[in-house]
Design an enzyme around this catalytic site. Sequence first.
Site, PDB file in Angstrom:
ATOM      1  N   HIS A 155       4.447  -4.936  16.451  1.00 16.39           N
ATOM      2  CA  HIS A 155       5.440  -3.851  16.488  1.00 16.39           C
ATOM      3  C   HIS A 155       4.848  -2.539  17.000  1.00 16.39           C
ATOM      4  CE1 HIS A 155       8.806  -5.755  14.161  1.00 16.39           C
ATOM      5  NE2 HIS A 155       7.831  -6.612  13.945  1.00 16.39           N
ATOM      6  N   ASP A 363       4.015   5.404  20.019  1.00 13.63           N
ATOM      7  CA  ASP A 363       4.870   4.631  19.109  1.00 13.63           C
ATOM      8  C   ASP A 363       5.162   3.288  19.751  1.00 13.63           C
ATOM      9  OD1 ASP A 363       6.424   4.154  16.864  1.00 13.63           O
ATOM     10  OD2 ASP A 363       7.437   6.093  16.984  1.00 13.63           O
TER      11      ASP A 363
HETATM   12  O1  LIG Z   1       5.118  -0.807   5.790  1.00 14.21           O
HETATM   13  P1  LIG Z   1       4.685   0.626   5.874  1.00 14.21           P
HETATM   14  O2  LIG Z   1       3.201   0.787   5.843  1.00 14.21           O
HETATM   15  O3  LIG Z   1       5.410   1.465   4.846  1.00 14.21           O
HETATM   16  O4  LIG Z   1       5.157   1.222   7.308  1.00 14.21           O
HETATM   17  C1  LIG Z   1       6.449   1.020   7.847  1.00 14.21           C
HETATM   18  C2  LIG Z   1       6.412   0.211   9.133  1.00 14.21           C
HETATM   19  O5  LIG Z   1       5.882   1.040  10.175  1.00 14.21           O
HETATM   20  C3  LIG Z   1       5.623   0.443  11.446  1.00 14.21           C
HETATM   21  O6  LIG Z   1       6.824   0.199  12.214  1.00 14.21           O
HETATM   22  C4  LIG Z   1       6.837  -0.214  13.576  1.00 14.21           C
HETATM   23  O7  LIG Z   1       7.877  -1.108  13.849  1.00 14.21           O
HETATM   24  C5  LIG Z   1       9.044  -0.580  14.469  1.00 14.21           C
HETATM   25  C6  LIG Z   1      10.019  -1.726  14.742  1.00 14.21           C
HETATM   26  O8  LIG Z   1       9.499  -2.625  15.693  1.00 14.21           O
HETATM   27  C7  LIG Z   1       8.693   0.174  15.739  1.00 14.21           C
HETATM   28  O9  LIG Z   1       9.897   0.755  16.299  1.00 14.21           O
HETATM   29  C8  LIG Z   1       7.701   1.279  15.425  1.00 14.21           C
HETATM   30  O10 LIG Z   1       7.298   1.894  16.642  1.00 14.21           O
HETATM   31  C9  LIG Z   1       6.476   0.736  14.688  1.00 14.21           C
HETATM   32  O11 LIG Z   1       5.689   1.857  14.256  1.00 14.21           O
HETATM   33  C10 LIG Z   1       4.791  -0.799  11.260  1.00 14.21           C
HETATM   34  O12 LIG Z   1       4.552  -1.424  12.500  1.00 14.21           O
HETATM   35  C11 LIG Z   1       5.381  -1.771  10.245  1.00 14.21           C
HETATM   36  O13 LIG Z   1       4.512  -2.875  10.048  1.00 14.21           O
HETATM   37  C12 LIG Z   1       5.567  -1.038   8.927  1.00 14.21           C
HETATM   38  O14 LIG Z   1       6.217  -1.896   7.994  1.00 14.21           O
HETATM   39  O1  UDP Z   2      15.048   8.207   5.556  1.00 15.23           O
HETATM   40  C1  UDP Z   2      14.962   7.298   6.370  1.00 15.23           C
HETATM   41  C2  UDP Z   2      14.114   7.369   7.498  1.00 15.23           C
HETATM   42  C3  UDP Z   2      14.085   6.303   8.380  1.00 15.23           C
HETATM   43  N1  UDP Z   2      14.834   5.203   8.160  1.00 15.23           N
HETATM   44  C4  UDP Z   2      14.824   4.089   9.123  1.00 15.23           C
HETATM   45  O2  UDP Z   2      13.488   3.627   9.335  1.00 15.23           O
HETATM   46  C5  UDP Z   2      13.366   3.115  10.656  1.00 15.23           C
HETATM   47  C6  UDP Z   2      12.152   3.723  11.316  1.00 15.23           C
HETATM   48  O3  UDP Z   2      11.830   2.942  12.408  1.00 15.23           O
HETATM   49  P1  UDP Z   2      11.015   3.473  13.658  1.00 15.23           P
HETATM   50  O4  UDP Z   2      10.879   2.359  14.592  1.00 15.23           O
HETATM   51  O5  UDP Z   2      11.659   4.698  14.220  1.00 15.23           O
HETATM   52  O6  UDP Z   2       9.583   3.933  13.083  1.00 15.23           O
HETATM   53  P2  UDP Z   2       8.550   3.283  12.044  1.00 15.23           P
HETATM   54  O7  UDP Z   2       8.749   4.026  10.775  1.00 15.23           O
HETATM   55  O8  UDP Z   2       8.860   1.848  11.932  1.00 15.23           O
HETATM   56  O9  UDP Z   2       7.207   3.569  12.640  1.00 15.23           O
HETATM   57  C7  UDP Z   2      14.664   3.451  11.388  1.00 15.23           C
HETATM   58  O10 UDP Z   2      15.487   2.322  11.451  1.00 15.23           O
HETATM   59  C8  UDP Z   2      15.290   4.519  10.499  1.00 15.23           C
HETATM   60  O11 UDP Z   2      16.704   4.562  10.536  1.00 15.23           O
HETATM   61  C9  UDP Z   2      15.672   5.118   7.058  1.00 15.23           C
HETATM   62  O12 UDP Z   2      16.400   4.127   6.881  1.00 15.23           O
HETATM   63  N2  UDP Z   2      15.715   6.164   6.181  1.00 15.23           N
END
Ligand SMILES: O=P(O)(O)OC[C@H]1O[C@H](O[C@H]2O[C@H](CO)[C@@H](O)[C@H](O)[C@H]2O)[C@H](O)[C@@H](O)[C@@H]1O
Ligand code: UDP
Length: 470
Positions: A155, A363
């Site tokens: 991701h 990202d």
């Molecule tokens: O599980 P956490 O440590 O709390 O973090 C939340 C997630 O963050 C990252 O999200 C990514 O996936 C998104 C969907 O494909 C993508 O849009 C974004 O750019 C990424 O940063 C992380 O990769 C996840 O594993 C985490 O669960």
């Molecule tokens: O208060 C919040 C902030 C973020 N999101 C969701 O968390 C996801 C964040 O995904 P993104 O790919 O932008 O970044 P990541 O946190 O996975 O790096 C999106 O679907 C947001 O709508 C949410 O549900 N509540």
Amino acid sequence: MARLVVVSNRVGLPKSGARAGGLEVAIRPALKKRGGVWFGWNGRIAEGDPGPAQTLRKDNVEYVTVDLRKDDYEEFYNGFANRVLWPILHYRLDLAEFSRRDLSGYLRVNEYFASGLAQILRDDDIVWVHDYHLMPLARALRERGYKNRIGFFLHIPCPPPEILTSLPNHDRLVSALGAYDVLGFQTETDALNLGRYFSNECRFKRLDDETFLIDGRAVRVSVFPVGVETETFARLARRAVDTAFVRDVLDSLSGRAMIIGVDRLDYSKGIPERMNAFERFLGQFPDWRGKVTYLQITPRSRSSIPEYADIGRVVGETVGHINGAYGEASWTPVRYINKAHSRTALAGLYRAARVGLVTPLRDGMNLVAKEYVAAQNPDDPGVLVLSRFAGAAQECAAALLVNPYDPEGVAIAINKALAMPLAERQERQAHNFRVLRQNDLGRWAERFLAALEVPPEPQLAPVRAAGGGH
Ligand SMILES: O=P(O)(O)OC[C@H]1O[C@H](O[C@H]2O[C@H](CO)[C@@H](O)[C@H](O)[C@H]2O)[C@H](O)[C@@H](O)[C@@H]1O
Ligand SMILES: O=c1ccn([C@@H]2O[C@H](COP(=O)(O)OP(=O)(O)O)[C@@H](O)[C@H]2O)c(=O)[nH]1
């Protein structure tokens, strides 16, 4: 149809409430549509040794989750995954904190996941593993004799070999990806970078543009950009903009235009840089002072990691500085909130905002950018200002693309977005929406699973079982 087993560090258990994090947001509906098993960590830290896996069934999904021990949580999650892999894969070598102890914790938890999976895996299951926490998982399963089709989706970004090789033990870790059958990435650049690493560092034989021959198996390396449920989210936003919550927010703005930012509190999201750009904007375009409010929703994330605590302090201070310098008794330029919001609340706020400000330094995709587009009113849409370093920039090419390291450029883009004539806003919105409707979340899962379900090439030798024999 084969049973699907999804594996990720974080499992989105039903009714887990408002939480930020794109992986969970993406997997949940994709898995619900097909049905199957979701295996991973339930977010709990066990007091002593974790007990057996817990199973919960809801509709057509079986959630099988395990606790982590305290030292697993420290070394695997806070340590190697989020203080080594996360910064390095986001091109931040300066923030990586490597220790051998964390690496062994990382490998230990991957073995623990493999043993947990061994309790439930059937011979004909297809297995879809997600993200950087679980790079060596397929190898651990192969060593236990599993010959199932196993796919991996990253991701987050995959940097070029020049950066990947700075990862201590990269030869062991990155080459372990060769035990998967399909390797999926968010963008062409990410897939090309892994391909270059496989060719240059591992000397894996390339069969064609997308395929390598590894241990007698054809391993496909390809691009599957994750999407959002575009139509569903658009419908949600239409309803949500009329809820009492959004109306209250709008009333409190007293007719001012709203700029919105929504990010986990993470240094990769470029929040201080974005705030500096907003300050430049107020300095350079004084006519907007008092007429625009920037709402930044930023749930805390990974708070026990020092770099995350640091970024929290910096953002708090920057907000205080801007509000102190430009605020009036009747106007607060930046509203900064750490509380997580529900998807309905976000959908309504996106629709009500004139500008979506999404400026990560790096990202994998950024689903917020896509949700902002999905939520707009086509008759009077807002404008997405988007970092060129977000994976989403590949599809949202009609956004105002910016370099987040250039505060003046971002300030100019904010002004341009706020002043943009209706016809241009509509044209840009229609273009982005069309692309995102076509390449939505359903298509991401369908394309990946279609690639995973293709049987191995008959002329290639089957994978050698190292034990067990399943
Ligand atoms: O599980 P956490 O440590 O709390 O973090 C939340 C997630 O963050 C990252 O999200 C990514 O996936 C998104 C969907 O494909 C993508 O849009 C974004 O750019 C990424 O940063 C992380 O990769 C996840 O594993 C985490 O669960
Ligand atoms: O208060 C919040 C902030 C973020 N999101 C969701 O968390 C996801 C964040 O995904 P993104 O790919 O932008 O970044 P990541 O946190 O996975 O790096 C999106 O679907 C947001 O709508 C949410 O549900 N509540």
